[in-house]
Design a protein around this motif. Structure first.
Motif, mmCIF file in Angstrom:
data_model
loop_
_atom_site.group_PDB
_atom_site.id
_atom_site.type_symbol
_atom_site.label_atom_id
_atom_site.label_comp_id
_atom_site.label_asym_id
_atom_site.label_seq_id
_atom_site.Cartn_x
_atom_site.Cartn_y
_atom_site.Cartn_z
ATOM 1 N N GLY A 92 -32.900 5.509 10.382
ATOM 2 C CA GLY A 92 -34.384 5.230 9.854
ATOM 3 C C GLY A 92 -34.691 3.829 9.527
ATOM 4 O O GLY A 92 -33.871 2.917 9.759
ATOM 5 N N LYS A 93 -35.971 3.694 8.916
ATOM 6 C CA LYS A 93 -36.446 2.609 8.879
ATOM 7 C C LYS A 93 -35.740 1.998 7.495
ATOM 8 O O LYS A 93 -35.776 2.458 6.354
ATOM 9 C CB LYS A 93 -37.907 2.466 8.609
ATOM 10 C CG LYS A 93 -38.544 1.119 8.215
ATOM 11 C CD LYS A 93 -40.098 1.282 7.900
ATOM 12 C CE LYS A 93 -40.803 -0.145 7.597
ATOM 13 N NZ LYS A 93 -41.830 -0.001 7.488
ATOM 14 N N ALA A 127 -41.155 10.922 7.672
ATOM 15 C CA ALA A 127 -40.701 9.615 7.615
ATOM 16 C C ALA A 127 -39.170 9.610 7.652
ATOM 17 O O ALA A 127 -38.719 10.759 7.400
ATOM 18 C CB ALA A 127 -41.285 8.854 6.299
ATOM 19 N N SER A 128 -38.591 8.479 7.791
ATOM 20 C CA SER A 128 -37.159 8.388 7.779
ATOM 21 C C SER A 128 -36.791 6.957 7.472
ATOM 22 O O SER A 128 -37.349 5.999 7.983
ATOM 23 C CB SER A 128 -36.454 8.680 9.312
ATOM 24 O OG SER A 128 -35.083 8.725 9.077
ATOM 25 N N ILE A 129 -35.847 7.092 6.235
ATOM 26 C CA ILE A 129 -35.487 5.745 5.786
ATOM 27 C C ILE A 129 -34.107 5.825 5.922
ATOM 28 O O ILE A 129 -33.177 6.551 5.970
ATOM 29 C CB ILE A 129 -35.997 5.387 4.330
ATOM 30 C CG1 ILE A 129 -35.545 6.645 3.407
ATOM 31 C CG2 ILE A 129 -37.597 5.528 4.320
ATOM 32 C CD1 ILE A 129 -35.763 6.277 2.080
ATOM 33 N N SER A 130 -33.361 4.338 5.943
ATOM 34 C CA SER A 130 -31.958 4.173 6.019
ATOM 35 C C SER A 130 -31.747 3.318 4.620
ATOM 36 O O SER A 130 -32.425 2.304 4.430
ATOM 37 C CB SER A 130 -31.618 3.300 7.204
ATOM 38 O OG SER A 130 -30.386 2.782 7.213
ATOM 39 N N LEU A 131 -30.575 3.597 4.233
ATOM 40 C CA LEU A 131 -30.018 2.880 3.078
ATOM 41 C C LEU A 131 -29.036 1.660 3.756
ATOM 42 O O LEU A 131 -28.312 0.969 2.766
ATOM 43 C CB LEU A 131 -29.187 3.688 2.157
ATOM 44 C CG LEU A 131 -29.802 4.979 1.719
ATOM 45 C CD1 LEU A 131 -28.858 5.682 0.947
ATOM 46 C CD2 LEU A 131 -31.098 4.446 0.586
ATOM 47 N N ARG A 176 -34.977 16.283 11.870
ATOM 48 C CA ARG A 176 -35.364 15.022 12.015
ATOM 49 C C ARG A 176 -36.696 14.933 12.732
ATOM 50 O O ARG A 176 -37.471 14.094 12.438
ATOM 51 C CB ARG A 176 -34.384 14.204 12.723
ATOM 52 C CG ARG A 176 -33.111 13.786 11.723
ATOM 53 C CD ARG A 176 -32.522 12.412 12.590
ATOM 54 N NE ARG A 176 -32.128 12.315 13.902
ATOM 55 C CZ ARG A 176 -31.064 12.855 14.678
ATOM 56 N NH1 ARG A 176 -30.033 13.267 13.949
ATOM 57 N NH2 ARG A 176 -31.335 12.695 15.960
ATOM 58 N N ALA A 177 -37.145 15.933 13.797
ATOM 59 C CA ALA A 177 -38.251 15.772 14.366
ATOM 60 C C ALA A 177 -39.282 16.131 13.491
ATOM 61 O O ALA A 177 -40.495 15.693 13.751
ATOM 62 C CB ALA A 177 -37.939 16.688 15.608
ATOM 63 N N LYS A 178 -38.992 17.177 12.436
ATOM 64 C CA LYS A 178 -40.077 17.540 11.588
ATOM 65 C C LYS A 178 -40.525 16.610 10.518
ATOM 66 O O LYS A 178 -41.592 16.783 9.810
ATOM 67 C CB LYS A 178 -39.730 18.981 10.968
ATOM 68 C CG LYS A 178 -39.621 19.989 12.084
ATOM 69 C CD LYS A 178 -39.050 21.332 11.408
ATOM 70 C CE LYS A 178 -38.689 22.186 12.375
ATOM 71 N NZ LYS A 178 -38.549 23.548 11.834
ATOM 72 N N ALA A 179 -39.790 15.385 10.397
ATOM 73 C CA ALA A 179 -39.725 14.649 9.281
ATOM 74 C C ALA A 179 -41.098 13.810 9.438
ATOM 75 O O ALA A 179 -41.522 13.287 10.625
ATOM 76 C CB ALA A 179 -38.757 13.792 9.196
#
Length: 156
Positions: free
Chosen positions: A76-77, A119-123, A114-117
């Motif tokens: 993720g971002k 947004a995606s974030i990374s810690l 994941r495809a339905k998200a």
């Protein structure tokens, strides 16, 4: 905007639980005046050991209908705390009623979910145990609310 953490695994009593409860309480108190919250946690457990696909099915059932879906994923971002606060504020201001942060199990989140998200974030680039990821997310949610409220909690 109601905030949900939908996560694989059951949190047992201990340090992580105490930390998560503390930051959840802080977020609820601070976020109320900002139209953020309450924060609720939805735990799922794949007792049949069906892997990521089975976990994804359980997670999808836990996500409120119509909720914005944001996965926590190492792909993720990465963003700063102020950027995360602005993201929450944008979703709220767009009229989103619910935002669901999804934390997968030991193997991550199934690609179909994941495809339905939205947004995606990374810690960060490191991989974190899902219980620590929950604690870190609740802290960042509280930090975001405090940033939006103009509180001195977040220092640059």
């Amino acid at each position: 905007m109601r905030v949900h953490i939908c996560a694989v695994g059951r949190l047992r009593a201990g340090a992580e639980c105490t930390l998560i409860d503390d930051y959840t309480t802080r977020f609820d108190r601070t976020g109320r005046a900002l139209s953020l919250g309450p924060l609720s946690v939805h735990e799922v457990e794949d007792k049949k050991k069906g892997g990521m696909a089975a976990e994804a099915t359980l997670l999808e059932r836990a996500i409120p209908n119509g909720a914005l879906i944001c996965t926590l994923d190492e792909r993720g971002k990465q963003m700063s705390s102020p950027d995360f606060a602005n993201l929450l504020a944008r979703w709220r201001d767009e009229g989103r009623g619910d935002a669901a942060f999804v934390i997968g199990g030991a193997d991550g989140i199934d690609p179909s979910l994941r495809a339905k998200a939205d947004a995606s974030i990374s810690l960060g680039k490191m991989v974190w145990p899902h219980m620590l990821a929950r604690a870190m997310l609740t802290e960042q949610l509280y930090r975001a609310a405090s940033i939006l409220a103009g509180s001195p909690y977040h220092r640059v």
